[in-house]
Design a protein around this motif. Structure first.
Motif, PDB file in Angstrom:
ATOM      1  N   PRO A  66      73.300 -53.176-139.748  1.00  0.00           N
ATOM      2  CA  PRO A  66      74.666 -52.661-139.843  1.00  0.00           C
ATOM      3  C   PRO A  66      75.733 -53.719-139.579  1.00  0.00           C
ATOM      4  O   PRO A  66      75.526 -54.650-138.816  1.00  0.00           O
ATOM      5  N   THR A  67      76.878 -53.522-140.216  1.00  0.00           N
ATOM      6  CA  THR A  67      78.030 -54.386-139.966  1.00  0.00           C
ATOM      7  C   THR A  67      78.640 -54.004-138.609  1.00  0.00           C
ATOM      8  O   THR A  67      78.305 -52.961-138.044  1.00  0.00           O
ATOM      9  N   PRO A  68      79.546 -54.832-138.078  1.00  0.00           N
ATOM     10  CA  PRO A  68      80.178 -54.490-136.800  1.00  0.00           C
ATOM     11  C   PRO A  68      80.821 -53.101-136.838  1.00  0.00           C
ATOM     12  O   PRO A  68      81.292 -52.644-137.877  1.00  0.00           O
ATOM     13  N   THR A  69      80.827 -52.469-135.684  1.00  0.00           N
ATOM     14  CA  THR A  69      81.318 -51.099-135.573  1.00  0.00           C
ATOM     15  C   THR A  69      82.838 -51.057-135.479  1.00  0.00           C
ATOM     16  O   THR A  69      83.412 -51.629-134.557  1.00  0.00           O
ATOM     17  N   PRO A  70      83.486 -50.375-136.418  1.00  0.00           N
ATOM     18  CA  PRO A  70      84.937 -50.215-136.338  1.00  0.00           C
ATOM     19  C   PRO A  70      85.315 -49.268-135.190  1.00  0.00           C
ATOM     20  O   PRO A  70      84.511 -48.414-134.789  1.00  0.00           O
ATOM     21  N   LYS A 139      75.165 -41.861-133.578  1.00  0.00           N
ATOM     22  CA  LYS A 139      75.073 -42.688-132.381  1.00  0.00           C
ATOM     23  C   LYS A 139      74.237 -43.915-132.707  1.00  0.00           C
ATOM     24  O   LYS A 139      73.252 -43.826-133.434  1.00  0.00           O
ATOM     25  N   ALA A 140      74.635 -45.059-132.156  1.00  0.00           N
ATOM     26  CA  ALA A 140      73.889 -46.307-132.351  1.00  0.00           C
ATOM     27  C   ALA A 140      73.944 -47.112-131.068  1.00  0.00           C
ATOM     28  O   ALA A 140      75.002 -47.236-130.446  1.00  0.00           O
ATOM     29  N   GLU A 141      72.792 -47.671-130.683  1.00  0.00           N
ATOM     30  CA  GLU A 141      72.709 -48.441-129.442  1.00  0.00           C
ATOM     31  C   GLU A 141      71.717 -49.586-129.634  1.00  0.00           C
ATOM     32  O   GLU A 141      70.594 -49.368-130.088  1.00  0.00           O
ATOM     33  N   VAL A 142      72.138 -50.808-129.301  1.00  0.00           N
ATOM     34  CA  VAL A 142      71.241 -51.960-129.363  1.00  0.00           C
ATOM     35  C   VAL A 142      70.206 -51.808-128.247  1.00  0.00           C
ATOM     36  O   VAL A 142      70.562 -51.594-127.090  1.00  0.00           O
ATOM     37  N   ILE A 143      68.912 -51.929-128.614  1.00  0.00           N
ATOM     38  CA  ILE A 143      67.862 -51.806-127.591  1.00  0.00           C
ATOM     39  C   ILE A 143      66.997 -53.057-127.457  1.00  0.00           C
ATOM     40  O   ILE A 143      66.225 -53.166-126.515  1.00  0.00           O
ATOM     41  N   ALA A 144      67.120 -54.007-128.418  1.00  0.00           N
ATOM     42  CA  ALA A 144      66.308 -55.233-128.323  1.00  0.00           C
ATOM     43  C   ALA A 144      66.874 -56.316-129.232  1.00  0.00           C
ATOM     44  O   ALA A 144      67.518 -56.030-130.242  1.00  0.00           O
ATOM     45  N   PHE A 145      66.585 -57.561-128.858  1.00  0.00           N
ATOM     46  CA  PHE A 145      66.915 -58.729-129.660  1.00  0.00           C
ATOM     47  C   PHE A 145      68.403 -58.812-130.005  1.00  0.00           C
ATOM     48  O   PHE A 145      68.789 -59.084-131.145  1.00  0.00           O
ATOM     49  N   GLU A 146      69.246 -58.614-129.018  1.00  0.00           N
ATOM     50  CA  GLU A 146      70.698 -58.640-129.226  1.00  0.00           C
ATOM     51  C   GLU A 146      71.151 -59.951-129.864  1.00  0.00           C
ATOM     52  O   GLU A 146      72.125 -59.984-130.624  1.00  0.00           O
ATOM     53  N   ASP A 147      70.418 -61.032-129.590  1.00  0.00           N
ATOM     54  CA  ASP A 147      70.778 -62.336-130.151  1.00  0.00           C
ATOM     55  C   ASP A 147      70.687 -62.371-131.678  1.00  0.00           C
ATOM     56  O   ASP A 147      71.231 -63.276-132.311  1.00  0.00           O
ATOM     57  N   LEU A 148      70.031 -61.398-132.287  1.00  0.00           N
ATOM     58  CA  LEU A 148      69.926 -61.356-133.746  1.00  0.00           C
ATOM     59  C   LEU A 148      71.162 -60.745-134.407  1.00  0.00           C
ATOM     60  O   LEU A 148      71.210 -60.626-135.628  1.00  0.00           O
ATOM     61  N   GLY A 149      72.145 -60.354-133.617  1.00  0.00           N
ATOM     62  CA  GLY A 149      73.375 -59.792-134.177  1.00  0.00           C
ATOM     63  C   GLY A 149      73.120 -58.529-134.960  1.00  0.00           C
ATOM     64  O   GLY A 149      72.508 -57.587-134.451  1.00  0.00           O
ATOM     65  N   CYS A 150      73.548 -58.519-136.225  1.00  0.00           N
ATOM     66  CA  CYS A 150      73.384 -57.299-137.033  1.00  0.00           C
ATOM     67  C   CYS A 150      71.913 -56.933-137.216  1.00  0.00           C
ATOM     68  O   CYS A 150      71.590 -55.780-137.479  1.00  0.00           O
ATOM     69  N   GLU A 151      71.012 -57.903-137.042  1.00  0.00           N
ATOM     70  CA  GLU A 151      69.584 -57.620-137.196  1.00  0.00           C
ATOM     71  C   GLU A 151      68.898 -57.240-135.889  1.00  0.00           C
ATOM     72  O   GLU A 151      67.672 -57.115-135.840  1.00  0.00           O
ATOM     73  N   SER A 152      69.673 -57.045-134.823  1.00  0.00           N
ATOM     74  CA  SER A 152      69.076 -56.572-133.570  1.00  0.00           C
ATOM     75  C   SER A 152      68.446 -55.206-133.811  1.00  0.00           C
ATOM     76  O   SER A 152      68.771 -54.512-134.776  1.00  0.00           O
ATOM     77  N   VAL A 153      67.539 -54.815-132.926  1.00  0.00           N
ATOM     78  CA  VAL A 153      66.929 -53.486-133.029  1.00  0.00           C
ATOM     79  C   VAL A 153      67.870 -52.484-132.375  1.00  0.00           C
ATOM     80  O   VAL A 153      68.302 -52.662-131.232  1.00  0.00           O
ATOM     81  N   LYS A 154      68.185 -51.432-133.125  1.00  0.00           N
ATOM     82  CA  LYS A 154      69.074 -50.383-132.627  1.00  0.00           C
ATOM     83  C   LYS A 154      68.371 -49.038-132.679  1.00  0.00           C
ATOM     84  O   LYS A 154      67.576 -48.786-133.579  1.00  0.00           O
ATOM     85  N   ARG A 155      68.685 -48.200-131.715  1.00  0.00           N
ATOM     86  CA  ARG A 155      68.242 -46.800-131.758  1.00  0.00           C
ATOM     87  C   ARG A 155      69.391 -46.025-132.384  1.00  0.00           C
ATOM     88  O   ARG A 155      70.524 -46.070-131.898  1.00  0.00           O
ATOM     89  N   LEU A 156      69.098 -45.343-133.477  1.00  0.00           N
ATOM     90  CA  LEU A 156      70.103 -44.549-134.175  1.00  0.00           C
ATOM     91  C   LEU A 156      69.802 -43.069-134.020  1.00  0.00           C
ATOM     92  O   LEU A 156      68.638 -42.674-133.967  1.00  0.00           O
ATOM     93  N   GLU A 157      70.854 -42.291-133.994  1.00  0.00           N
ATOM     94  CA  GLU A 157      70.724 -40.835-134.089  1.00  0.00           C
ATOM     95  C   GLU A 157      71.312 -40.438-135.438  1.00  0.00           C
ATOM     96  O   GLU A 157      72.491 -40.681-135.704  1.00  0.00           O
ATOM     97  N   LEU A 158      70.459 -39.874-136.275  1.00  0.00           N
ATOM     98  CA  LEU A 158      70.848 -39.481-137.626  1.00  0.00           C
ATOM     99  C   LEU A 158      71.166 -37.995-137.686  1.00  0.00           C
ATOM    100  O   LEU A 158      70.576 -37.191-136.959  1.00  0.00           O
ATOM    101  N   ARG A 159      72.062 -37.650-138.609  1.00  0.00           N
ATOM    102  CA  ARG A 159      72.326 -36.236-138.901  1.00  0.00           C
ATOM    103  C   ARG A 159      72.425 -36.073-140.414  1.00  0.00           C
ATOM    104  O   ARG A 159      73.341 -36.598-141.041  1.00  0.00           O
ATOM    105  N   ASP A 160      71.440 -35.401-140.982  1.00  0.00           N
ATOM    106  CA  ASP A 160      71.398 -35.103-142.415  1.00  0.00           C
ATOM    107  C   ASP A 160      71.567 -36.356-143.280  1.00  0.00           C
ATOM    108  O   ASP A 160      72.356 -36.387-144.219  1.00  0.00           O
ATOM    109  N   PHE A 161      70.771 -37.371-142.975  1.00  0.00           N
ATOM    110  CA  PHE A 161      70.790 -38.625-143.725  1.00  0.00           C
ATOM    111  C   PHE A 161      70.062 -38.387-145.048  1.00  0.00           C
ATOM    112  O   PHE A 161      68.884 -38.039-145.058  1.00  0.00           O
ATOM    113  N   PRO A 162      70.745 -38.536-146.194  1.00  0.00           N
ATOM    114  CA  PRO A 162      70.117 -38.207-147.492  1.00  0.00           C
ATOM    115  C   PRO A 162      69.173 -39.303-147.975  1.00  0.00           C
ATOM    116  O   PRO A 162      69.549 -40.470-148.096  1.00  0.00           O
TER     117      PRO A 162
END
Length: 176
Positions: A66-70, A139-162
């Protein structure tokens, strides 16, 4: 028009095997972002006998950076990346319990065999629609490898993702 299947990631362990190529899915629940740099690190962790940054059993992984969060949003644009870049790592992760992958593009014959062997599923997200996909991430939260920037591992909460079932647990595929 085919009916959309509403599915929660918590149900993937029991329902992934019943999904068929071409079905439309509205996915809700927890999933994790992970791309090639993170996959490489996770594989190295596993080789050292360490636990990965998220539980693999029945997990869903979204191949996205993901790109930076607005201001005021849960996440920035969050479209899928090309899944084939994860193919060298994927069979092992599937054999360790990964149940669902979300991305775009074809998969290798080795990944298709691992999907079948593990009754898993590959779901396809629409490329080029990252801003629209972000609307389904609450909801999105970085949970690992923060040094990878946009490629860090994030825990996402999805709602009706098509999504569309790209490869099912029998090896059926919409990808040519």
């Amino acid at each position: 028009m085919a009916e959309e299947i509403r599915l929660n990631t918590a149900e993937l362990g029991e329902k992934a095997a019943s999904l068929r190529a071409g079905q439309r899915v509205l996915l809700s629940g927890t999933c994790y972002t992970s791309r090639d740099a993170a996959h490489k690190r996770i594989t190295e962790m596993l080789l050292r006998g360490e636990k990965p940054p998220y539980p693999l059993k029945n997990a869903a992984v979204y191949y996205a950076g993901p790109t930076p969060t607005p201001e005021g949003l849960a996440i920035g644009s969050c479209g899928p990346t090309t899944s084939g870049r994860m193919d060298p790592y994927t069979p092992r992760l599937l054999d360790l319990g990964l149940k669902c992958m979300i991305g775009k593009g074809k998969r290798s014959p080795e990944v298709v065999e691992a999907i079948k062997r593990n009754s898993a599923v590959y779901l396809c997200a629409t490329g080029g629609a990252g801003a629209l996909a972000a609307r389904c991430i609450v909801k999105a939260e970085v949970i690992a490898f923060e040094d990878l920037g946009c490629e860090s591992v994030k825990r996402l909460e999805l709602r009706d993702f098509p999504l569309i079932v790209g490869i099912d647990s029998l090896g059926g595929s919409i990808l040519v």
